[in-house]
Design a protein around this motif. Structure first.
Motif, mmCIF file in Angstrom:
data_model
loop_
_atom_site.group_PDB
_atom_site.id
_atom_site.type_symbol
_atom_site.label_atom_id
_atom_site.label_comp_id
_atom_site.label_asym_id
_atom_site.label_seq_id
_atom_site.Cartn_x
_atom_site.Cartn_y
_atom_site.Cartn_z
ATOM 1 N N MET A 44 34.469 38.395 35.695
ATOM 2 C CA MET A 44 35.647 39.139 36.145
ATOM 3 C C MET A 44 35.198 40.211 37.156
ATOM 4 S SD MET A 44 38.788 38.647 35.508
ATOM 5 C CE MET A 44 39.520 38.274 33.942
ATOM 6 N N ASN A 45 34.048 40.831 36.912
ATOM 7 C CA ASN A 45 33.527 41.814 37.866
ATOM 8 C C ASN A 45 33.106 41.153 39.165
ATOM 9 O OD1 ASN A 45 33.743 44.468 37.055
ATOM 10 N ND2 ASN A 45 32.038 44.317 35.640
ATOM 11 N N LYS A 46 32.539 39.936 39.048
ATOM 12 C CA LYS A 46 32.143 39.230 40.279
ATOM 13 C C LYS A 46 33.383 38.946 41.114
ATOM 14 C CE LYS A 46 28.131 36.805 38.596
ATOM 15 N NZ LYS A 46 27.844 35.555 37.921
ATOM 16 N N HIS A 47 34.435 38.525 40.416
ATOM 17 C CA HIS A 47 35.669 38.241 41.139
ATOM 18 C C HIS A 47 36.222 39.524 41.746
ATOM 19 C CE1 HIS A 47 40.077 38.150 41.347
ATOM 20 N NE2 HIS A 47 39.803 37.086 42.050
ATOM 21 N N ASP A 48 36.226 40.617 40.980
ATOM 22 C CA ASP A 48 36.703 41.897 41.526
ATOM 23 C C ASP A 48 35.891 42.275 42.764
ATOM 24 O OD1 ASP A 48 38.575 42.108 39.545
ATOM 25 O OD2 ASP A 48 37.587 43.701 38.417
ATOM 26 N N SER A 49 34.587 41.965 42.756
ATOM 27 C CA SER A 49 33.799 42.391 43.913
ATOM 28 C C SER A 49 34.165 41.556 45.147
ATOM 29 C CB SER A 49 32.306 42.381 43.605
ATOM 30 O OG SER A 49 31.878 41.073 43.434
ATOM 31 N N GLU A 50 34.596 40.302 44.939
ATOM 32 C CA GLU A 50 35.059 39.528 46.107
ATOM 33 C C GLU A 50 36.357 40.122 46.663
ATOM 34 O OE1 GLU A 50 33.059 35.169 45.119
ATOM 35 O OE2 GLU A 50 35.228 35.336 45.038
ATOM 36 N N ARG A 51 37.197 40.633 45.748
ATOM 37 C CA ARG A 51 38.430 41.295 46.204
ATOM 38 C C ARG A 51 38.110 42.588 46.955
ATOM 39 N NH1 ARG A 51 42.356 37.512 45.375
ATOM 40 N NH2 ARG A 51 43.095 37.345 43.262
ATOM 41 N N VAL A 52 37.168 43.363 46.422
ATOM 42 C CA VAL A 52 36.795 44.619 47.078
ATOM 43 C C VAL A 52 36.261 44.316 48.476
ATOM 44 C CG1 VAL A 52 35.114 46.514 47.052
ATOM 45 C CG2 VAL A 52 36.422 45.984 44.986
ATOM 46 N N ALA A 70 36.022 29.259 44.123
ATOM 47 C CA ALA A 70 36.839 30.466 43.954
ATOM 48 C C ALA A 70 37.008 30.787 42.481
ATOM 49 C CB ALA A 70 38.211 30.262 44.589
ATOM 50 N N TRP A 71 36.941 32.071 42.161
ATOM 51 C CA TRP A 71 37.322 32.556 40.838
ATOM 52 C C TRP A 71 38.826 32.772 40.897
ATOM 53 C CZ3 TRP A 71 33.038 32.462 38.022
ATOM 54 C CH2 TRP A 71 31.818 32.799 38.588
ATOM 55 N N VAL A 72 39.548 32.276 39.937
ATOM 56 C CA VAL A 72 40.997 32.506 39.924
ATOM 57 C C VAL A 72 41.375 33.144 38.590
ATOM 58 C CG1 VAL A 72 43.261 31.400 40.020
ATOM 59 C CG2 VAL A 72 41.428 30.569 41.486
#
Ligand code: SAH
Ligand code: SF4
Length: 472
Positions: free
Chosen positions: A17-25, A157-159
């Motif tokens: 979930m943090n990895k995905h958040d970092s792609e959003r950031v 992609a992380w979804v």
């Protein structure tokens, strides 16, 4: 200097979930004009450093605090003094809020797990006002799912299909920092998946703390099996999901997992312990026997549907307060009975706020360490055993690029999520294989990877395409 002239670096510790958040950031910062520091540049040269950190275990807290402290007076890589903006987010930002700025006055921005979208404005405020900006919201906002994203891999992609968690396992801080369970609507998820497919994505990983309860907040009943079928219906080639809580995995989900060819034959089903007494104290709401029954059901359903073997993986906590030798042996027995392909093993970490923090904990550290070492040895043996089954077989590998150790070796993932290495054919370029799914005949199996050779037909495909990743 304005924000849009700046370079950024994101340091992520923790879960998917943090990895995905970092792609959003990364996506948000780039939309605001910042650009990523080159991969080979030194962290010290970034104008903006963003930490996204998990607080599930104490080790990540310590690592973050160590790194943030050392950034304060760190010169750039040429030795010159460097003024940089430091932002801390993720679970630690959510949990500690303004206290972080009090402990580390050189932190410029603290943001939480619910307001990632505000990061560019908070950075701009800190830059122009030269005062720290702290904004942490409670968990009741909406899912921030339509933010831009800069994916690490073009084809993956992380979804997130839901955020938060309602389970309150007695050791776990996630429900306190990520808030209550909130599912995205199926339409929202499917719209994102369709857009991702148009963008070249071949594999998606559906994310949630407990995907098996997906939809309960929307429909009054879980609808994960339906969602899985709908996502497969969009035409995704490879689907993975995490995490499945054993108490909630339904027969419908097991059937969808088994029957859908796009759903990869790898299931992460964290058991945490093999002792019923410990499972009760952890508030996991299942017994070891129930868990083993699920494993049997999953394997039988997959075999019936022609999916073949399923690679099971798990999370295990060692040294939960009150864990006796017999409790630990029950965990070892369960591990042997399942034969996991992979397991993430953790020493229990006491987290304030959680009910387990109040339990009497008198197991000596050395005993816990000895148990942990034995468990790790067993996991390695089990992973090695699972990998041996692949020798002589042909597996379809999704290639990710060159292996970290050797630029002449390609690395990718098998359907069971094993790392697979294959020599780069003479005269070929790594980029021709990156993002492609190609057959490899496995000749060697080690504990953490398989190796083999690309089949001739794979080479023919690649040379026929010229540039097989389609980016030419
Ligand atoms: N929602 C997922 C896991 C989230 S946290 C699930 O329930 O499976 C990832 C893993 O961290 C957990 O599965 C657990 O094994 C571990 N973990 C969580 N809290 C911990 C703690 N206080 N000490 C040690 N390990 C912990
Ligand atoms: Fe934590 Fe349990 Fe929720 Fe997983 S299911 S995030 S371990 S509370």
């Amino acid at each position: 200097m304005t924000l849009s002239d700046m370079t950024y670096r994101i340091c992520t510790f923790g879960c998917q979930m943090n990895k995905h958040d970092s792609e959003r950031v990364a996506g948000l910062l780039e939309e605001s004009g910042l650009c990523a520091l080159a991969d080979d540049a030194h962290d010290a040269d970034a104008d903006v450093v963003v930490y996204l950190t998990c607080c599930v275990r104490e080790a990540a807290d310590k690592r973050l605090f160590g790194q943030v402290a050392s950034l304060k007076s760190l010169p750039d890589s040429a030795g010159a003094p460097k003024r940089r903006l430091v932002a801390v987010g993720g679970c630690i930002g959510q949990r500690d809020g303004a206290a972080l700025v009090e402990s580390f006055p050189h932190i410029d921005v603290v943001f939480g797990t619910h307001n990632i979208a505000r990061l560019p404005e908070l950075l701009a405020g800190a830059h122009s006002l030269s005062t720290p900006q702290v904004e942490v919201l409670d968990g009741q906002g909406t899912c921030a799912t339509d933010l831009p994203s800069r994916r690490e891999h073009r084809w993956h992609a992380w979804v997130p299909i839901m955020t938060g968690c309602d389970n309150f396992c007695s050791y776990c801080v996630v429900p306190y920092v990520r808030g209550r369970e909130r599912s995205r609507t199926p339409d929202d998820v499917l719209r994102e998946v369709t857009a991702l497919l148009g963008d070249g994505v071949r594999e998606v990983t559906l994310l949630g703390q407990n995907v098996n309860s997906y939809g309960r907040d929307l429909f009054g009943e879980p609808r994960f099996a339906t969602l899985l079928r709908q996502v497969a219906g969009c035409g995704v080639e490879r689907i993975r999901f995490a995490t499945s809580h054993p108490k909630d995995i339904s027969d419908e989900t097991i059937a969808a997992f088994a029957e859908l060819p796009a759903v990869m034959p790898a299931l992460h089903l964290p058991v945490q312990s093999g002792s019923d007494a410990v499972l009760r104290a952890m508030r996991r709401n299942y017994t070891a026997e129930h868990y083993l029954g699920l494993v049997r059901k999953v394997r039988e359903a997959a075999a019936r549907a022609g999916k073949g073997e399923v690679a099971l993986s798990t999370d295990v906590i060692v040294g939960f307060p009150g864990e006796s030798d017999a409790d630990f042996e029950a965990t070892m027995d369960l591990m042997r009975a399942v034969g996991y392909a992979q397991a993430f093993t953790f020493i229990y970490s006491r987290r304030e706020q959680t009910p387990a923090a109040r339990l009497h904990d008198d197991t000596p550290r050395a005993v816990v360490q000895e148990r942990f070492d034995r468990l790790v040895a067993l996991v390695q043996q089990s992973a090695w055993g699972c990998n041996q089954l692949e020798c002589g077989r042909v597996v379809e590998v999704l290639f990710e690029g060159a292996s970290k150790r050797d630029a002449r070796v390609l690395a990718g993932k098998s359907p069971k999520n094993q790392t697979v290495h294959a020599p780069l054919p003479p005269g070929a370029a790594v980029a021709d294989f990156t993002g492609e799914v190609l057959p490899v005949r496995i000749d060697t199996a080690r504990t953490w990877y398989l190796s083999g050779a690309l089949l001739n037909e794979a080479l023919a495909d690649v040379s026929a395409d010229g540039n097989a990743d389609g980016s030419a």
